[in-house]
Design a protein around this motif. Structure first.
Motif, PDB file in Angstrom:
ATOM      1  N   HIS A   1       0.834  -1.235  -0.051  1.00 32.66           N
ATOM      2  CA  HIS A   1      -0.164   0.096  -0.284  1.00 32.66           C
ATOM      3  C   HIS A   1       0.905   1.164  -0.014  1.00 32.66           C
ATOM      4  O   HIS A   1       1.300   1.716   1.075  1.00 32.66           O
ATOM      5  CB  HIS A   1      -0.948   0.129   1.197  1.00 32.66           C
ATOM      6  CG  HIS A   1      -1.931   1.238   1.112  1.00 32.66           C
ATOM      7  ND1 HIS A   1      -3.314   1.110   1.618  1.00 32.66           N
ATOM      8  CD2 HIS A   1      -1.952   2.604   0.915  1.00 32.66           C
ATOM      9  CE1 HIS A   1      -3.934   1.948   1.475  1.00 32.66           C
ATOM     10  NE2 HIS A   1      -3.088   3.094   1.040  1.00 32.66           N
TER      11      HIS A   1
ATOM     12  N   HIS B   1       1.679   5.245  -1.890  1.00 35.30           N
ATOM     13  CA  HIS B   1       1.305   6.107  -3.068  1.00 35.30           C
ATOM     14  C   HIS B   1       2.509   6.754  -3.604  1.00 35.30           C
ATOM     15  O   HIS B   1       2.506   8.048  -4.067  1.00 35.30           O
ATOM     16  CB  HIS B   1       0.172   7.142  -2.383  1.00 35.30           C
ATOM     17  CG  HIS B   1      -0.897   6.615  -1.825  1.00 35.30           C
ATOM     18  ND1 HIS B   1      -1.733   5.902  -2.727  1.00 35.30           N
ATOM     19  CD2 HIS B   1      -1.398   6.458  -0.601  1.00 35.30           C
ATOM     20  CE1 HIS B   1      -2.723   5.264  -1.940  1.00 35.30           C
ATOM     21  NE2 HIS B   1      -2.422   5.715  -0.549  1.00 35.30           N
TER      22      HIS B   1
ATOM     23  N   SER C   1      -3.728   4.068 -11.593  1.00 34.39           N
ATOM     24  CA  SER C   1      -2.561   4.944 -11.003  1.00 34.39           C
ATOM     25  C   SER C   1      -1.315   5.181 -11.829  1.00 34.39           C
ATOM     26  O   SER C   1      -0.593   6.276 -11.579  1.00 34.39           O
ATOM     27  CB  SER C   1      -2.215   4.339  -9.844  1.00 34.39           C
ATOM     28  OG  SER C   1      -1.488   2.992  -9.728  1.00 34.39           O
TER      29      SER C   1
ATOM     30  N   LEU D   1      -1.400   2.260  -5.227  1.00 30.67           N
ATOM     31  CA  LEU D   1      -2.796   2.580  -5.103  1.00 30.67           C
ATOM     32  C   LEU D   1      -3.370   3.917  -5.378  1.00 30.67           C
ATOM     33  O   LEU D   1      -2.673   4.845  -4.946  1.00 30.67           O
ATOM     34  CB  LEU D   1      -3.279   1.825  -3.594  1.00 30.67           C
ATOM     35  CG  LEU D   1      -2.976   0.531  -3.467  1.00 30.67           C
ATOM     36  CD1 LEU D   1      -3.324   0.505  -1.941  1.00 30.67           C
ATOM     37  CD2 LEU D   1      -4.103  -0.309  -4.036  1.00 30.67           C
TER      38      LEU D   1
ATOM     39  N   GLN E   1      -7.669   1.703 -10.500  1.00 30.85           N
ATOM     40  CA  GLN E   1      -6.823   0.460 -10.670  1.00 30.85           C
ATOM     41  C   GLN E   1      -5.478   0.716 -10.151  1.00 30.85           C
ATOM     42  O   GLN E   1      -4.936   1.990 -10.384  1.00 30.85           O
ATOM     43  CB  GLN E   1      -6.577   0.025 -12.003  1.00 30.85           C
ATOM     44  CG  GLN E   1      -8.168  -0.582 -12.556  1.00 30.85           C
ATOM     45  CD  GLN E   1      -7.951  -0.320 -14.300  1.00 30.85           C
ATOM     46  OE1 GLN E   1      -6.982  -0.913 -14.774  1.00 30.85           O
ATOM     47  NE2 GLN E   1      -9.107   0.263 -14.739  1.00 30.85           N
ATOM     48  N   ALA E   2      -4.815   0.059  -9.441  1.00 35.40           N
ATOM     49  CA  ALA E   2      -3.387  -0.023  -8.793  1.00 35.40           C
ATOM     50  C   ALA E   2      -2.441  -0.585  -9.868  1.00 35.40           C
ATOM     51  O   ALA E   2      -2.995  -1.571 -10.453  1.00 35.40           O
ATOM     52  CB  ALA E   2      -3.468  -0.529  -7.474  1.00 35.40           C
TER      53      ALA E   2
ATOM     54  N   GLN F   1      -5.082  -4.906 -10.285  1.00 35.25           N
ATOM     55  CA  GLN F   1      -5.370  -4.772  -8.770  1.00 35.25           C
ATOM     56  C   GLN F   1      -6.149  -3.438  -8.721  1.00 35.25           C
ATOM     57  O   GLN F   1      -6.293  -2.720  -9.548  1.00 35.25           O
ATOM     58  CB  GLN F   1      -4.017  -4.256  -8.196  1.00 35.25           C
ATOM     59  CG  GLN F   1      -2.808  -5.121  -8.450  1.00 35.25           C
ATOM     60  CD  GLN F   1      -2.626  -6.359  -7.668  1.00 35.25           C
ATOM     61  OE1 GLN F   1      -3.087  -6.469  -6.631  1.00 35.25           O
ATOM     62  NE2 GLN F   1      -1.974  -7.432  -8.095  1.00 35.25           N
TER      63      GLN F   1
ATOM     64  N   LYS G   1      -8.461  -0.334  -6.084  1.00 35.92           N
ATOM     65  CA  LYS G   1      -8.557   0.241  -4.893  1.00 35.92           C
ATOM     66  C   LYS G   1     -10.065   0.481  -4.943  1.00 35.92           C
ATOM     67  O   LYS G   1     -10.915   0.972  -5.681  1.00 35.92           O
ATOM     68  CB  LYS G   1      -7.866   1.685  -4.806  1.00 35.92           C
ATOM     69  CG  LYS G   1      -7.956   2.403  -3.467  1.00 35.92           C
ATOM     70  CD  LYS G   1      -7.294   1.746  -2.564  1.00 35.92           C
ATOM     71  CE  LYS G   1      -7.347   2.596  -1.226  1.00 35.92           C
ATOM     72  NZ  LYS G   1      -6.805   3.897  -1.291  1.00 35.92           N
TER      73      LYS G   1
ATOM     74  N   HIS H   1      -8.357  -4.210  -3.522  1.00 31.72           N
ATOM     75  CA  HIS H   1      -7.849  -3.724  -2.299  1.00 31.72           C
ATOM     76  C   HIS H   1      -8.604  -2.578  -1.353  1.00 31.72           C
ATOM     77  O   HIS H   1      -8.730  -1.602  -2.104  1.00 31.72           O
ATOM     78  CB  HIS H   1      -6.331  -3.035  -2.534  1.00 31.72           C
ATOM     79  CG  HIS H   1      -5.472  -4.202  -2.971  1.00 31.72           C
ATOM     80  ND1 HIS H   1      -4.372  -4.784  -2.172  1.00 31.72           N
ATOM     81  CD2 HIS H   1      -5.197  -4.547  -4.263  1.00 31.72           C
ATOM     82  CE1 HIS H   1      -3.691  -5.576  -3.001  1.00 31.72           C
ATOM     83  NE2 HIS H   1      -4.178  -5.642  -4.027  1.00 31.72           N
TER      84      HIS H   1
ATOM     85  N   THR I   1      -1.038  -9.932  -3.682  1.00 32.21           N
ATOM     86  CA  THR I   1      -0.922  -9.309  -4.819  1.00 32.21           C
ATOM     87  C   THR I   1      -0.903 -10.201  -6.075  1.00 32.21           C
ATOM     88  O   THR I   1      -0.919  -9.929  -7.234  1.00 32.21           O
ATOM     89  CB  THR I   1       0.110  -8.310  -5.071  1.00 32.21           C
ATOM     90  OG1 THR I   1       1.335  -8.803  -4.750  1.00 32.21           O
ATOM     91  CG2 THR I   1      -0.050  -7.354  -3.985  1.00 32.21           C
TER      92      THR I   1
END
Ligand SMILES: *[C@@H]1O[C@H](CO)[C@@H](O)[C@H](O)[C@H]1NC(C)=O
Ligand SMILES: *[C@@H]1O[C@H](CO)[C@@H](O)[C@H](O)[C@H]1NC(C)=O
Ligand SMILES: *[C@@H]1O[C@H](CO)[C@@H](O)[C@H](O)[C@H]1NC(C)=O
Ligand SMILES: *[C@@H]1O[C@H](CO)[C@@H](O)[C@H](O)[C@H]1NC(C)=O
Ligand SMILES: *[C@@H]1O[C@H](CO)[C@@H](O)[C@H](O)[C@H]1NC(C)=O
Length: 937
Positions: free
Chosen positions: A153, A155, A183, A208, A218-219, A259, A261, A335, A458
């Motif tokens: 997790h 940023h 992202s 994320l 989407q991550a 992935q 969020k 997530h 993941t």
């Protein structure tokens, strides 16, 4: 079955050899149909509506539900798709390897061979095929080796450092539900954090989107090393094959995990002016939309695969919703930022209503209170991705517990520790695992929580998270056991490429074994029993005699410094009466046997532990609030312009007037050894904060004996480039005017006291240029008025640049954050010059101390005041020749002295199993002469 479309068009039995022929035929028919309009008259009814892309459509249909994963030949790969040509092979010799196998219990000694960007051997490695000079040898000298750390997790890159208007790409505010956002589209390759985070051993991060919306987007998983291509795309680890619209790959091999969020609770509700009810409806609406599209697709494919093309039209899909449809196909790891029981329950209901699994709940502060709910989730129980001790910053986090990781693990729930970078600097993600370990998470799971577990959650555990043959060559060599405090990488490899050009070792040897952590079983049970609000009052608070037995060390305050008062191998004792020490010595000397037999005496066995001065906190609004994001729980902010009723331009605020006792922040801090704090009023971008107050974090109200330690010993101001109200030069002009006597009323009077040296002027300042201006200002005022200004910098991130000048001007520095991070521009030069090991040998604190500057350790984050013990101990590990007395002084007497507090009566903290500075030790008692009591916890 339709006889005209045999074999290949049946869903179950693809027939390879027939396929190409039929496909060509179909394409020809399709073109023909296109050329001649509807073509109704040309071909039989059934055939005419076969779309010309039938082959692709059928392939797509067959792949709709394929489970993501690596291609079949992945496990025999000899070279990584991320291999950078020219990278030399590396042999790491004589390593103690934590492999991640056997649930994190396997440790192998031997070598690790890195070649082609992958791990080619672990343990006993055959290098006979290599010629001399073909291998770079790295002798680990027995050091611990782990897989690269995986931050599930982060940023990083989307919320870049330094924070600028132009680098805030974490959240879209366009709408709440946006599964179509990605992202990767905001990933800044120039974030100053990459280098720092890699230096902490982190090799992979899941980036994320933020939590401002129910579905933030989407991550994407990235490797953190710089690439030769220098682009966000080249940093991606296993991006979806069709990320760039390319559709060729995804017909041939399994798709890659995606992935996404999700967020529930406060954030999406607040930001969209809704409630939890609105957010949940927006989720259901979105999932219903996706469900209908999926249903249409499934119906379409069922017909197409059966050859019933008539009236089928185009494949039903919408670019905006394809990712959410993929969630329903089980091909996206969801997530979910989600904290409270109410929200967790909502989401799990949603998983059943729409039939999709959640990979992990993130933050998830109340998950430990509802383990049975987690087990009921659709598909499988979500993992829980948490902070170790970042609690109580909002209602959702209020019931968070440091024991949550251990409790969840005991229920068989997967535990991941995460940074939420830059909420926490991901560089120190391992420290989260260390803390979780301290509070009861077993060592195998603690290490897995930042490596193998996030890799598995993941969907990347075929290549990262383990030291295993065939895995990506992401490896860290540590200077200590990774769970030991201050563990720092000696080298980090990503894709087989060494990342630290010139690694600097920390000056002191650190522990090579995992700490034997205290037993917190009882505390963990109470946290559950009281639903996250266990009582924090001491078990016993007594004025009577208390004997601390089996004490091995005692440190005491002594005229502004810390002195060792006792050090014995066995049987040391400290006897306390009315909170005052009456004997320090051996059990015999203190006649403990006689005391015990006389009754009415309490004994606390410290098992070789210690008594040390209680720590003193400065740097937050500790004592002025309960829940930082809830105004009604706080004293509040000093207004921009003081109202006339409070003295107008001549008004000034006393922190003492706003003191709130009994906050959980204060009591938790007390429990972990921070027995006093110095508060100053909260400003909201203004210059003058107000007058400080020193108080006991364990007291229950202001009027209690010893609750207030010292009032109005310092005047606190903030000099910052981030001020919303005035320029830095205006701030300096205002200080000059005030110090020269230009202030009105009470404000003017207090500044005159500063000019006369009666009050310390404590200045929040991080920027070296602003510090230089303040030093000049001090000289100027002293020259003009022969005043004796006492000045202290608080923050001081760039102070090392001016260490000599700061020392010469007699200014002291309370450093915080203790481990610097260039979150804003005015702290940026810490990174270029002095980030600490392994990027630099020196630290800010070390350089200041070397120049004889008085240094204290402060803390800017309310939730982490409890961690001051680790902050001080860790800072001391990174300074050459720092004694334990000096280390303790950093967090106690130095802070007090720098804020004008004379505290001879300071509390003592009794610990079992070591001193307050050790991961092994547990705080069991506070001795308070000032309050006349001993608190047994
Ligand atoms: C990798 O090398 C081994 C042994 O040389 C070989 O058997 C295998 O086929 C190779 N794998 C690939 C994907 O080329
Ligand atoms: C591994 O390193 C340790 C520590 O330096 C040393 O004592 C030991 O002899 C080394 N072992 C080998 C096989 O080189
Ligand atoms: C598009 O992505 C695919 C799959 O990752 C890759 O093979 C291809 O080179 C990419 N094409 C371009 C133009 O970047
Ligand atoms: C001191 O420690 C020893 C060994 O742990 C224990 O047997 C003894 O009871 C302790 N003494 C007291 C007075 O608690
Ligand atoms: C710091 O103080 C010590 C002891 O008083 C002295 O020896 C040393 O020269 C001082 N260092 C500096 C940089 O002034």
């Amino acid at each position: 079955m339709d006889k005209r479309f045999p074999g290949p068009f049946q869903p179950q039995r693809p027939h390879r050899r027939v396929l190409p022929v039929v496909l060509v035929a179909l394409i020809v028919v399709g073109s023909f149909v296109r050329l001649f309009g509807t073509g109704r008259w040309l071909v039989p009814q059934r055939t005419q509506s076969i779309p010309h892309r039938a082959a692709a459509l059928l392939a797509k249909c067959r792949h709709l539900n394929t489970t993501p994963g690596p291609p079949p030949d992945f496990y025999t790969r000899n070279i990584s798709d991320r291999f950078q040509p020219g990278t030399k092979s590396v042999l790491i010799t004589n390593a103690t390897i934590w492999t991640g196998n056997d649930r994190g219990n396997e440790v192998v000694t031997g070598d690790v061979l890195l070649d082609g960007g992958i791990i080619r051997g672990v343990g006993t490695v055959d290098v006979s095929g290599y010629e001399d000079g073909q291998l770079v040898i790295y002798d680990a000298h027995g050091a611990w080796v782990s897989p690269g750390i995986v931050d599930m997790h982060s940023h990083i890159g989307v919320g870049s450092a330094p924070r600028l208007v132009g680098s805030s790409d974490t959240n879209s505010h366009a709408a709440s539900i946006q599964p179509w956002l990605r992202s990767i589209d905001g990933l800044n390759t120039h974030d100053l954090a990459y280098e720092l985070v890699v230096a902490g051993g982190v090799t992979t991060s899941l980036v994320l989107p933020g939590s401002a919306g129910g579905i933030g987007g989407q991550a994407f998983t990235i490797k953190l090393r710089p690439t030769t291509e220098n682009t966000p795309t080249s940093m991606l680890l296993e991006p979806p094959h069709d990320l760039n619209g390319s559709t060729t790959m995804h017909m041939k091999i399994p798709p890659r995990w995606r992935q996404m969020k999700h967020a529930c609770g406060e954030n999406p509700s607040i930001i969209y002016h809704g409630t939890r009810m609105d957010t949940m409806w927006s989720f259901r609406q979105a999932y219903e939309k996706a469900r209908l599209i999926k249903q249409n697709q499934d119906d379409y494919c069922e017909a197409a695969l059966a050859g019933k093309w008539e009236g089928l039209g185009a494949f039903p899909e919408e670019l905006q919703w394809e990712a959410l449809v993929d969630v329903l196909r089980g091909r996206v790891k969801v997530h979910n930022h989600c904290y409270e029981a109410v929200d967790l329950d909502n989401m799990i209901r949603l998983t059943h209503e729409f039939k999709f699994p959640i990979a992990a709940f993130h933050h998830a502060h109340e998950t430990y209170l509802v383990p049975d709910l987690l087990k009921k989730a659709y598909g499988h129980p979500p993992a829980v991705a948490m902070f170790a001790s970042l609690n109580r910053y909002k209602r959702e986090a209020y019931r968070g517990s440091e024991f949550a990781p251990a409790i969840l693990a005991s229920h068989g729930i997967d535990v991941v520790m995460k940074s939420d970078h830059a909420v926490l600097n991901s560089q120190y993600l391992l420290h989260e695992a260390q803390q979780a370990h301290h509070y009861g998470l077993p060592d195998n799971l603690a290490l897995a929580s930042v490596t193998s577990t996030p890799a598995r959650i993941t969907g990347m555990d075929h290549r990262i998270g383990y030291v295993k043959t065939g895995f990506d060559a992401d490896i860290v060599v540590w200077d200590s056991h990774p769970l030991a405090l201050g563990a720092s990488p000696k080298q980090v490899w990503i894709d087989g490429i060494a990342q630290l050009e010139n690694p600097h070792a920390a000056p002191k040897p650190k522990s090579q074994s995992a700490p034997q952590t205290p037993d917190y079983t009882k505390e963990a049970a109470l946290a559950v029993m009281y639903r996250g609000e266990p009582p924090l009052e001491p078990l016993v608070s007594t004025k009577e005699t208390v004997v601390f037995a089996n004490v091995s060390e005692v440190y005491l305050r002594s005229r502004g410094s810390v002195k060792q008062a006792m050090s014995v191998k066995a049987n040391g004792a400290v006897v306390v009466r009315g909170g005052e020490i009456v004997c320090i010595g051996t059990a015999t000397a203190c006649r403990t046997r006689e005391l015990l037999s006389s009754g009415d005496v309490r004994v606390q066995d410290l098992g070789g532990g210690a008594l040390v001065p209680g720590l003193t906190h400065f740097g937050t609004i500790m004592g002025l609030g309960h829940i930082q994001s809830e105004e009604t729980t706080m004293d509040g902010a000093v207004p921009d312009v003081m109202p006339s009723i409070a003295g107008g331009a001549g008004g000034i605020v006393h922190a003492k007037d706003g003191l709130l006792f009994g906050s959980r922040h204060a009591l938790v801090s007390y429990h972990y050894g921070v027995t006093s704090a110095i508060a100053s009023p909260q400003t909201d971008g203004g210059l003058v904060s107000g007058l400080t107050v020193a108080f006991s974090t364990g007291a229950s109200h202001k009027l209690e004996r010893g609750a207030v330690i010292a009032d109005a010993t310092a005047l606190h101001v903030v000099v910052s480039m981030g001020s919303t109200q005035m320029s830095v030069s205006t701030q300096l002009a205002a200080l000059r005017n005030l110090l020269l006597g230009g202030g009105e009323g009470e404000l003017g009077r207090q500044f005159r006291r500063v000019a006369q040296g009666e009050l310390v002027l404590v200045v929040d300042v991080h920027n070296a240029d602003a510090m230089a201006s303040l030093i000049e200002l001090k000289t100027e005022i002293v020259g003009a008025t022969s005043a004796a200004i006492r000045m202290t910098f608080s923050g001081g991130t760039e102070a090392h640049l001016l260490a000599k000048e700061i020392a010469a001007s007699g200014v002291g520095v309370i450093v915080h954050p203790v481990r610097p991070y260039p979150s804003v521009w005015e702290m940026k030069r810490m990174r270029v010059v002095l980030p600490g090991p392994p990027l630099s040998a020196d630290t800010n604190i070390g350089v200041l101390l070397a120049h004889n500057v008085t240094v204290g350790v402060g803390n800017g984050a309310l939730w982490s005041v409890r961690n001051t013990r680790w902050d001080v101990a860790w800072a001391a590990l990174e300074v050459q020749d720092m004694s334990k007395t000096d280390a303790l002084a950093l967090g106690s007497v130095n802070v007090e002295q720098l804020l004008g507090v004379e505290e001879e009566m300071g509390d003592l903290v009794a610990t079992q199993g070591g001193t307050l500075l050790d991961f092994e030790a547990k705080v069991v008692g506070i001795v308070s002469a000032r309050r006349g009591v001993v608190d047994l916890l």
